[in-house]
Write a protein that holds these residues in place. Structure first.
Motif, PDB file in Angstrom:
ATOM      1  N   UNK A 168      98.680   5.514  51.442  1.00  0.00           N
ATOM      2  CA  UNK A 168     100.132   5.361  51.559  1.00  0.00           C
ATOM      3  C   UNK A 168     100.788   5.073  50.208  1.00  0.00           C
ATOM      4  N   UNK A 169     102.006   5.577  49.994  1.00  0.00           N
ATOM      5  CA  UNK A 169     102.753   5.223  48.778  1.00  0.00           C
ATOM      6  C   UNK A 169     103.016   3.716  48.737  1.00  0.00           C
ATOM      7  N   UNK A 170     103.364   3.225  47.559  1.00  0.00           N
ATOM      8  CA  UNK A 170     103.716   1.809  47.416  1.00  0.00           C
ATOM      9  C   UNK A 170     104.801   1.672  46.355  1.00  0.00           C
ATOM     10  N   UNK A 171     105.350   0.478  46.253  1.00  0.00           N
ATOM     11  CA  UNK A 171     106.383   0.189  45.261  1.00  0.00           C
ATOM     12  C   UNK A 171     105.778  -0.589  44.096  1.00  0.00           C
ATOM     13  N   UNK A 172     106.239  -0.274  42.905  1.00  0.00           N
ATOM     14  CA  UNK A 172     105.849  -1.007  41.702  1.00  0.00           C
ATOM     15  C   UNK A 172     107.115  -1.371  40.945  1.00  0.00           C
ATOM     16  N   UNK A 173     107.237  -2.651  40.616  1.00  0.00           N
ATOM     17  CA  UNK A 173     108.410  -3.098  39.852  1.00  0.00           C
ATOM     18  C   UNK A 173     107.962  -3.963  38.687  1.00  0.00           C
ATOM     19  N   UNK A 174     108.192  -3.466  37.476  1.00  0.00           N
ATOM     20  CA  UNK A 174     107.949  -4.256  36.276  1.00  0.00           C
ATOM     21  C   UNK A 174     109.126  -5.203  36.100  1.00  0.00           C
TER      22      UNK A 174
END
Length: 323
Positions: free
Chosen positions: A49-55
């Motif tokens: 599944x896709x996921x979110x990444x936030x720097x």
């Protein structure tokens, strides 16, 4: 005459990995993990599944299966199936699941609920100081390479997954393979990024699009400790001194001698991290005394050489002690 892409290779040759640690996370929604940053260059690829990444300080990015994400300087970040969730600190997961040093026992764990599954594989690289100070610090905190844009298309993903599988299986030679394959993936990412900038005529890589300026830049990168002068660099470019200085500044954004100074200081940082005597480093950089070199080094990075050396040694220990 060389093509400009060859000169890009000459510049990127300083981007060497010295150590690598690997990890594989098996995650089921809902899940969220937060990292306060890592002392190295992080490369990740995911399946499922896709996921979110936030720097930290940046807009979130949706990461699809097969996409590569690179944190050049290991910036603090959050990864999640849903960014509205309260993330669990990575440090807590590492403390719970690590079994000895990660360069001997790659980190693996399962986390989350009972929903859709995401697998994230990663390699953390300790990159040479020369590369960190002259290449990696020019990059944005996050590079996101969609699977369809990776070049060659399947090579980077398959390289990383081979690296992870070798480390998980503890196949003979896996530690060396992790360093070399991680370095290979990183160099391809950097090549693609800077080649795109070159085509758009952005940043210092504009100089690499010009064969004459690129030849001088490659000479500086290849031998930063050489006794270069404006005249000898102009000779490398087969140009008059005045025309060379003007064109170099217009394309690269720095004068030739300022660019040389930057490369020398970065090279000195690498020598400091290697533990070479300060007197030898000062001499290699063309300084008449340790004191004069120390002043120049502090102007460059904000720390005296000895303080920089202690700070770098502490980061190395942090990298080596990741558990």
């Amino acid at each position: 005459m060389k093509q400009s892409s060859d000169y890009l290779s000459d510049v990127l040759v300083i981007c060497r990995a010295e150590r690598a640690v690997t990890a594989s996370f098996f995650l089921r929604a809902p899940w969220a993990l937060a990292s306060e940053g890592v002392p190295g260059t992080m490369i990740r690829i995911a399946q499922g599944q896709p996921y979110w990444l936030q720097v930290r300080g940046q807009a979130p990015v949706r990461v699809m299966p097969g996409d590569l994400v690179v944190l050049p300087l290991g910036s603090p970040h959050v990864m999640a199936s849903d960014l509205a969730l309260t993330p669990v600190p990575f440090a807590r997961m590492i403390e719970r699941f690590a079994q000895g040093p990660k360069d001997e026992n790659p980190l693996t764990f399962e986390h989350g609920g009972a929903g859709a599954r995401t697998r994230i594989d990663s390699v953390l690289l300790w990159i040479s100081a020369h590369c960190r100070h002259t290449i990696l610090n020019l990059l944005p905190p996050l590079l996101h390479i969609p699977a369809a844009q990776a070049a060659p298309p399947a090579m980077l993903g398959s390289t990383l997954q081979a690296l992870i599988e070798d480390s998980l299986a503890r196949r003979a030679g896996w530690r060396l393979a992790a360093v070399r394959l991680g370095e290979l993936a990183m160099v391809h990412v950097l090549s693609n990024h800077f080649a795109a900038q070159q085509e758009r005529r952005q940043g210092w890589v504009r100089g690499l699009a010009d064969a004459q300026i690129a030849k001088a830049m490659a000479a500086i990168h290849g031998r930063p400790s050489h006794d270069w002068t404006l005249q000898t660099l102009a000779r490398e470019a087969a140009m008059s001194r005045s025309r060379f200085a003007e064109k170099f500044k217009a394309l690269v954004g720095d004068s030739p001698m300022a660019y040389l100074q930057q490369q020398r200081m970065a090279h000195a940082a690498q020598q400091l991290e290697s533990g070479l005597p300060l007197a030898q480093i000062a001499e290699d950089c063309g300084y008449e005394s340790e004191r004069v070199f120390a002043r120049a080094f502090k102007r460059w990075c904000g720390l005296p050489p000895r303080a920089y050396q202690r700070s770098a040694q502490a980061l190395r220990k942090e990298f080596a002690a990741l558990k």
